[in-house]
Scaffold this motif. Structure first.
Motif, PDB file in Angstrom:
ATOM      1  N   LEU A  30     -11.834 -55.251  15.792  1.00 23.71           N
ATOM      2  CA  LEU A  30     -11.192 -55.240  17.100  1.00 23.71           C
ATOM      3  C   LEU A  30     -10.381 -53.966  17.299  1.00 23.71           C
ATOM      4  N   LEU A  37     -15.947 -56.549  24.671  1.00 19.22           N
ATOM      5  CA  LEU A  37     -15.310 -57.123  23.487  1.00 19.22           C
ATOM      6  C   LEU A  37     -15.565 -58.624  23.420  1.00 19.22           C
ATOM      7  N   ALA A  44      -5.891 -56.411  21.855  1.00 19.02           N
ATOM      8  CA  ALA A  44      -6.844 -56.835  20.829  1.00 19.02           C
ATOM      9  C   ALA A  44      -6.180 -57.798  19.864  1.00 19.02           C
ATOM     10  N   PHE A  45      -4.929 -57.518  19.504  1.00 20.46           N
ATOM     11  CA  PHE A  45      -4.250 -58.399  18.548  1.00 20.46           C
ATOM     12  C   PHE A  45      -3.938 -59.759  19.175  1.00 20.46           C
ATOM     13  N   PHE A  65     -12.455 -53.067  29.458  1.00 19.20           N
ATOM     14  CA  PHE A  65     -12.280 -53.064  28.003  1.00 19.20           C
ATOM     15  C   PHE A  65     -12.616 -54.435  27.430  1.00 19.20           C
ATOM     16  N   TRP A  95     -12.736 -47.040  22.143  1.00 21.73           N
ATOM     17  CA  TRP A  95     -12.701 -47.068  23.598  1.00 21.73           C
ATOM     18  C   TRP A  95     -11.787 -45.974  24.132  1.00 21.73           C
ATOM     19  N   ARG A 139      -4.081 -51.338  24.502  1.00 21.60           N
ATOM     20  CA  ARG A 139      -5.359 -51.864  24.034  1.00 21.60           C
ATOM     21  C   ARG A 139      -5.208 -52.550  22.684  1.00 21.60           C
ATOM     22  N   ALA A 140      -4.521 -51.919  21.788  1.00 23.88           N
ATOM     23  CA  ALA A 140      -4.357 -52.508  20.455  1.00 23.88           C
ATOM     24  C   ALA A 140      -3.594 -53.815  20.558  1.00 23.88           C
ATOM     25  N   ILE A 170      -0.407 -62.152  13.715  1.00 22.60           N
ATOM     26  CA  ILE A 170      -1.212 -61.182  14.466  1.00 22.60           C
ATOM     27  C   ILE A 170      -0.868 -61.241  15.947  1.00 22.60           C
ATOM     28  N   ALA A 191      -7.063 -61.654  19.122  1.00 19.26           N
ATOM     29  CA  ALA A 191      -7.382 -62.119  17.771  1.00 19.26           C
ATOM     30  C   ALA A 191      -6.584 -63.373  17.450  1.00 19.26           C
TER      31      ALA A 191
END
Lengths: 512, 611
Positions: B601, A295, A231-232, A291, B608, A227-228, A183, A235
């Motif tokens: 997530l 989160l 996020a990864f 952002f 967003w 953003r993705a 990930i 994670a």
């Protein structure tokens, strides 16, 4: 000749002396193991000497006699490595953790007739890679050192290879470690891909370097791919921290791993994760702060509640420490959020100091507790019910005192270091106006007092005499051994430091 | 020099800590340690006094929150030096006395540990340079007093008395603490030196309300009206404790507080204190007149003398009050220790009507006790004469009603003290215990002799070292220059002559019961009832409070214990069960967690982006 001199001056290897000496130390241990005569067990003496000596030398050199003059730090290896005083503190911290882990693990290894040299070599290597990890200023460097740490831990967790619990823990850690690495790598790839194809501004020549990513992210904070990717990456790191919802592996692995490895995992590995996270969110990902704050807040809340609630019903103390470790990760996450949400007037250093002090108090207390657990552990290391500690205060007052101080500090009882650690975190959270998170932290702390004190009660107060005298179970005549003198001294030192840091710590924070 | 003061403070503390941790079972070592600590403290204090030092700069910061700072520091002015001497000197002799008095007590180690704690906290009050530090030690003396009153905790009397002392002192301390907070708010400092300047600069900030709050501490600690009820009961503690804490030093701390903060108090407050003090001097004298328990007589006598001191502070003669505080400490400690020797001789008989005729059997005790009686009655040329005469003069000059109360109080003092002496040492022995009494040992006699010397000679100002007498010598000269000098001295002499003569007539040939009971039954009953204070408090405060408390108890059971504590605990426990139920160990379930987490997530990242 002149060329050689030029080369010697230009090279950066001198900056990594601690890591290199640790790695060579590990090699030395392995070589000696390979050359030793058949049938002669090699003890941990050489390993302690190596790690202890390096620890003393580097603490003296980097923290006291020759500290880095400016915390701005210096960049090396084409920006792969960024050194600074806070990073030096963490390097010494990991060295200390490695020393304590080796020391605590050794009696257990000898008792179970497991090879010792390999264990200490792995611990040293893991420490060296964690030291690199906190200095990394480049995603490639970060990933490689992270993987080195993980590989060392895969072996360490399943080191009690006769125990099914240990093997199960190793397997789980391997599976989820691999998953999280994937990930993380995917996240990195997303960031790399978007950054490399970015046409605006001064295009970053090396899209994996933190310094260049920082400009890119700040300019492209509304891009979905960024953003993705972020996020990864988060994670993947959350797995290391044991933060929800990636905490599922924690109790099982903590329970199955050898006690000293559990301590290493709980303290060093987690701290490394936090420092990396801190570097990321205040560095390359800072442009995404709007952002990130919601989160991470969500993650922190779930982590705190989940860890504390889960610990509430545990009777196995290693599982309990696992869940409570999750809760502590949650508190530290609040510190991380404070670092990004903080008013720009407040210096970033004060937040970092709060996090480092929390890590320090947490590690002192955890090593105290895990040290006692290691001494008392039965042959099956994973099987440590709370009842094992019944009336410990009568049998071994010193161990009981060490345990009680450690648990008290973890619970955050004044005047111990853990209290000040929590207080500092509360203060930065308050300064960053994270009132909701503060409330959740307080709730978590209240719950935590219950399960820590249940353990202390088991230790200190003798069990109530059974009302039903008919089914008297045969009393297990169990008398815990007193640890070796060295171990006892170290435990005493940890306890003393925990108490003293509760009274006086403010001048330490000035160094940052 | 502040190191020296710190050493004086720390020596008793170390002794207490050592006893607590190591010598709880080794009573003899504990006793030696504690006496040794008090001796060292005395020597250091004497050393400090002869150096004539003044300290008001040494200070360490203890707690700092923004502008607000609490610090620990020493302020050693004349008043503090005088009290430092009194506490360490009298304290040392009482420690020595305790060696003999508590020799066979099962709780000896605990007792001596308590004494050391007390010495530490009392000395802290003496040297404190700010109200916050003073309050900390103020509470500590309260705590050690509680511990020591409850020394014989197996008796109901001692348990009840210690509780009463603690609760009543809490009442006063609430007011005191509020006063301290208000002082901090108004003046933004708690240091005495800075406060004095601030009070001079801004007199409009001083109000009667602030003064009344601050003197609450004094009223409770010095057992003044209306919070005086705890002191007579506190006599349930061991006699050395009564001598040290409840006569010579701790109760005098209230007077010392008044002297230290007199610049914060306004005229209304002083008027009230003068009135209360004078009234207490009278009231306690009447109560003392009819008590049968030797220690209760002395306790009421202490109340009365404290009344004298506070009224003297209130009429602006704080030096004279400190003078009387010192002489009172000598002769009252002497009297208590003498009473202790008698009690020991008579096998813990405390009823004066079951004593008598001890003059021959306990000659040392008898003679020293007599000197104490003469001193407290104010017989000419004893220490009590000088200090009491000066206070009478001051009152004559400043406040005539208080003077009248003082004078009647002096008469009563001679009367009840004479009564005590005749009943104990003269006449027939009225019980088997008294007939078999024998003189006490050296550790008891020596303190009696030492204190008797001071009780007799302590009034001659020229004998005092200058660093101590500077506190009162000016005021003493000032009042002696006044016109009423001769008149007041005559009145004072009349008071003690009448009192002692009257008591001789009344009590010297007593058989088994109080002659006053027959001669003036109404008066006797009235005095014996102590004006019904305990009963009135019981009816007005305790009973209504009990009903209120019941209502609160019901509410607590229902809402706090039931709903909030048990309720939340239950919910949390359920949540805990649910949480651990998810961690069953299945690899696939855990992997599902990962996936769910990732989806969340990613969903967040997407959502967003939509905004």
């Amino acid at each position: 000749m002149n060329d050689f001199k030029l080369y010697a001056e230009a090279n950066d290897w001198g900056l990594l002396v601690p890591e290199i000496s640790l790695a060579f130390g590990a090699l030395l241990l392995l070589c000696r193991e390979a050359l030793r005569k058949q049938g002669r067990e090699s003890g941990g003496g050489l390993a302690f000497l190596l790690q202890g000596g390096l620890l003393v030398y580097f603490v003296a050199r980097y923290l006291f006699f020759d500290p880095r003059p400016d915390s701005a730090g210096e960049s090396a290896f084409n920006g792969m490595i960024q050194q600074s005083f806070p990073a030096d503190v963490m390097r010494c911290f990991f060295l200390g953790c490695a020393f304590l882990t080796s020391l605590f693990a050794n009696p257990g290894l000898r008792e179970r007739r497991l090879p010792q040299a390999e264990f200490h070599a792995l611990v040293s290597l893991a420490a060296a890679s964690m030291m690199l990890l906190v200095q990394s200023n480049h995603f490639l460097m970060l990933f490689v050192s992270l993987e080195t740490v993980a590989v060392c831990f895969y072996v360490l967790v399943s080191y009690h290879r006769g125990s099914p619990y240990s093997l199960e823990a190793g397997l789980k850690y391997l599976v989820f470690g691999a998953l999280s690495s994937a990930i993380l790598l995917f996240g990195i790839a997303l960031l790399y891909g978007t950054a490399a194809s970015w046409s605006g501004g001064t295009a970053p020549s090396d899209p994996l370097s933190f310094t260049m990513l920082e400009q890119f992210v700040a300019a492209n904070s509304d891009s979905l791919a960024v953003r993705a990717g972020t996020a990864f990456v988060l994670a993947g790191l959350a797995f290391k921290l044991g933060a929800a919802p990636f905490q599922a592996w924690v109790p099982d692995v903590y329970q199955g791993a050898p006690t000293a490895v559990t301590a290493y995992l709980a303290v060093a590995s987690k701290s490394a994760g936090f420092v990396v996270l801190f570097n990321l969110v205040t560095g390359p990902l800072f442009g995404l702060r709007e952002f990130l704050i919601p989160l991470l807040s969500l993650v922190a809340i779930i982590t705190i509640l989940f860890g504390n609630l889960g610990a509430l019903t545990q009777t196995n103390v290693k599982r309990l420490m696992g869940f409570s470790g999750v809760a502590h990760a949650g508190y530290l996450l609040v510190g991380i959020i404070a670092a990004i949400g903080m008013h720009p007037d407040v210096p970033e250093k004060s937040v970092f100091w709060a996090i480092v002090f929390y890590l320090l108090s947490y590690s002192l207390a955890s090593y105290g507790v895990f040290g006692v657990m290691g001494v008392l552990a039965p042959t099956e290391d994973a099987d440590q019910p709370r009842s094992l500690y019944s009336s410990l205060a009568q049998k071994q007052p010193f161990l009981a005192f060490t345990l009680a101080v450690g648990l008290g500090s973890l619970a955050g009882i004044p005047p111990l270091a853990g209290f000040i650690g929590k207080l500092l975190l509360f203060v930065v959270a308050f300064q960053a106006e994270l009132y909701g998170l503060l409330a959740v932290m307080v709730m978590g702390v209240v719950i935590a007092i219950y399960y820590y004190f249940a353990w202390i009660r088991e230790t200190v107060f003798p069990p109530l005499p059974s009302l039903d005298s008919s089914d008297k179970e045969p009393q297990v005549l169990w008398s815990p051994q007193f640890p070796s003198l060295l171990l006892a001294c170290i435990l005493g030192l940890l306890t003393l430091t925990t108490i003293l840091l509760g009274f006086y710590q403010s001048s330490l924070g000035q160094s940052f | 020099m502040s190191d020296l003061i710190a050493a004086i403070l720390l020596v008793p503390l170390c002794s207490a800590a050592l006893i607590l941790f190591f010598f709880r079972r080794d009573a003899d070592t504990a006793a030696k340690l504690s006496v040794g600590a008090s001796a060292v403290a005395m020597v250091l204090a004497l050393f400090a006094l002869f150096q004539n030092i003044e300290i008001d700069a040494a200070r360490i910061s203890w707690l700092k929150l923004g502008d607000f700072e609490l610090s620990f520091g020493f302020l050693l002015n004349g008043d503090a030096r005088l009290l430092l001497f009194v506490v360490t000197f009298v304290g040392f002799w009482i420690h020595v006395f305790s060696l003999g008095y508590m020799r066979d007590d099962p709780g000896k180690a605990r007792f001596f540990g308590g004494l050391s704690v007390f010495m530490f906290s009392m000395l802290g009050i003496v040297v404190a340079d700010n109200l916050a530090m003073l309050f900390v030690f103020w509470e500590l003396v309260g705590f050690s007093s509680y511990l020591l009153i409850a020394h014989y905790f197996h008796t109901d009397e001692a348990r009840a008395a210690s509780k009463k002392a603690l609760v009543i002192n809490r009442l006063g301390d609430i007011g005191f603490l509020l006063g301290i907070v208000l002082t901090q708010v108004r003046f933004n400092t708690l240091e005495f030196a800075e406060l004095e300047q601030a009070a001079l600069a801004q007199p409009e900030l001083l109000t009667a309300g602030l003064g009344f709050l601050l003197i609450c501490g004094f009223v409770a600690k010095s057992a003044q009206f209306p919070l005086h009820v705890w002191l007579p009961d506190a006599m349930a503690g061991p006699t050395p404790v009564s001598a040290l804490i409840h006569a010579a030093t701790m109760v005098a701390a209230g007077i010392y507080l008044l002297v230290r903060i007199d610049f914060l108090l306004v005229q209304e407050v002083f008027s009230l204190i003068a009135l209360l003090g004078g009234a207490m001097a009278l009231y306690a004298g009447f109560c003392a007149l009819v008590q049968r328990d030797v220690k209760k007589v002395l306790a009421y006598s202490t109340l009365s003398q404290l009344g004298y001191m506070s009224a003297t502070v209130a009429i602006g003669m704080s030096g004279l009050a400190m003078f009387h505080l010192a002489t009172h400490a000598f002769f009252k400690a002497l009297l208590f220790l003498g009473a202790g020797s008698v009690i020991l001789g008579c096998h813990h008989e405390q009823d004066v009507f079951r004593m008598g005729g001890l003059r021959k059997r306990m000659p040392w005790t008898s003679w020293t006790f007599l000197l104490g009686v003469l001193a407290i009655s104010g017989v000419t040329f004893t220490s009590g004469f000088f200090s009491k005469d000066a206070m009478l003069l001051a009152a004559y000059e400043e406040n005539l009603p208080v003077f009248v109360m003082f004078l009647v109080g002096a008469l009563l003092t001679a009367l009840y003290m004479g009564r005590l002496h005749w009943l104990i040492f003269h006449g027939e022995s009225r019980s088997k215990a008294a007939r078999q009494a024998s003189e006490s040992g050296l550790t008891i006699i020596a303190p009696l002799v030492a204190l008797a010397l001071l009780a007799v000679l302590g009034g001659f100002v020229s004998l005092w070292p200058e660093s101590l007498s500077s506190v009162f010598v000016q005021e003493l000269e000032h009042v002696h220059e006044s016109t009423g000098n001769r008149l007041v001295m005559t009145f004072g002499a009349l008071a003690w002559i009448l009192g002692l003569w009257g008591s001789w007539n009344l009590y010297a040939r007593t058989r088994d019961e109080d002659p006053l009971m027959k001669k003036a039954p109404v008066f006797f009953r009235l005095c014996e009832s102590k004006l019904f204070f305990d009963e009135v408090y019981d009816f007005c405060i305790r009973r209504p409070l009990r009903h209120v408390a019941k209502v609160f108890e019901a509410l607590e059971l229902l809402f706090i214990s039931g709903l909030m504590v048990r309720g939340t605990a239950g919910i949390v426990a359920l949540l805990g069960l649910a949480t651990s139920a998810v961690h069953r160990g299945g690899l696939r379930v855990y992997a599902l967690w990962f996936v769910v987490g990732l989806v969340v997530l990613l969903g967040y990242a997407l959502a967003w982006w939509e905004f």
